[in-house]
Design a protein around this motif. Sequence first.
Motif, short mmCIF file in Angstrom:
data_model
loop_
_atom_site.label_atom_id
_atom_site.label_comp_id
_atom_site.label_asym_id
_atom_site.label_seq_id
_atom_site.Cartn_x
_atom_site.Cartn_y
_atom_site.Cartn_z
N MET A 137 1.04 -1.25 0.16
CA MET A 137 0.02 0.05 0.05
C MET A 137 0.92 1.26 0.12
N GLN A 138 2.07 1.17 0.70
CA GLN A 138 2.64 2.38 0.63
C GLN A 138 3.39 2.43 -0.72
N ASP A 140 2.52 1.42 -3.38
CA ASP A 140 1.34 2.41 -4.39
C ASP A 140 1.06 3.48 -4.17
N GLU A 141 1.01 4.09 -3.06
CA GLU A 141 0.95 5.52 -2.67
C GLU A 141 1.93 6.30 -3.01
N GLY A 142 3.19 5.49 -3.06
CA GLY A 142 4.42 6.65 -3.28
C GLY A 142 4.46 6.67 -4.84
N LEU A 144 1.92 6.89 -6.83
CA LEU A 144 1.11 8.06 -7.16
C LEU A 144 1.32 9.20 -6.85
N THR A 145 2.18 9.35 -5.88
CA THR A 145 2.62 10.87 -5.32
C THR A 145 3.81 11.03 -6.20
N TYR A 156 8.56 10.70 -0.02
CA TYR A 156 7.70 9.75 0.59
C TYR A 156 8.32 8.51 1.11
N LYS A 160 9.18 6.69 4.74
CA LYS A 160 8.69 5.34 5.12
C LYS A 160 9.63 4.72 5.36
#
Length: 319
Positions: A137-138, A140-142, A144-145, A156, A160
């Motif tokens: 999840m991290q 994937d979020e990174g 997208l960022t 990001y 993390k």
Amino acid sequence: MGQGLWRIARNQQLQQQGYSGQGYLTREHGRRIPANNVSNTTHRRQAQGGIDIYHLLKTRKSKEQEGFINLEMLPPELSFTILSYLNATDLCLASCVWQDLANDELLWQGLCKSTWGHCSIYNKNPPLGFSFRKLYMQLDEGSLTFNANPDEGVNYFMSKGILDDSPKEIAKFIFCTRTLNWKKLRIYLDERRDVLDDLVTLHNFRNQFLPNALREFFRHIHAPEERGEYLETLITKFSHRFCACNPDLMRELGLSPDAVYVLCYSLILLSIDLTSPHVKNKMSKREFIRNTRRAAQNISEDFVGHLYDNIYLIGHVAA
């Protein structure tokens, strides 16, 4: 395995459609056999060494087993193999039914490493409470960022603990990741030349034909839309890396990094000339050989001719 599951589901469908209290439809003759002949038919099939699939399903059938097969009743290795073909969304949905299986760390570890091949955290001792599902999840979020703002995306990942603050680690992450927007990546590499240097050294062009090596290079490091200083920098770095990977070939052909630079520029211009619909009078092979040898006199005519044939048959080197 998928065919086996299909056959069982199909047999269940045939059982519901073909079997009844009065009898059932046989496969051999496609006709109904009275119920009092069922035992004779079963005995005959068993005598022939076959298996009565109807009685086998009827014995194993229960309310809990209706519909799809319960993966928890299969060997764990087989269940994990089936679930490993799912993406993250489908695996999350599967966890609603098979929570212990779909939440297994091995499955999420495989998803992470198949999408993001290199992260600094892979080579570290995992912290307390570490979970590959959370890491997915991290990541994937990174990503997208990063695709919105490259600098914020890299920050990001570092915040993390996923990436170390090192140009080499960032370059390895970019090299092994395919979820990053190539336009944003091009902007980031233009600003971070230290990361670009390490990214170039990750390529291995040994024993590759020059146009094919150039295509591979531009698949990872996309060329700018217009000629300028950044394109010149990319070609210069590629030329030195190609020569470093093929020292014997360079000695045999008598090529230097400067000569390879000229050839690369010639290949890019030839690619535009042959593939652009706006160019009506395409450059001939003879013209390409003459123009290229004029810029780099030590190059053999046969070698330049092979370069032309490659572009003519395969296409653009920086598409």
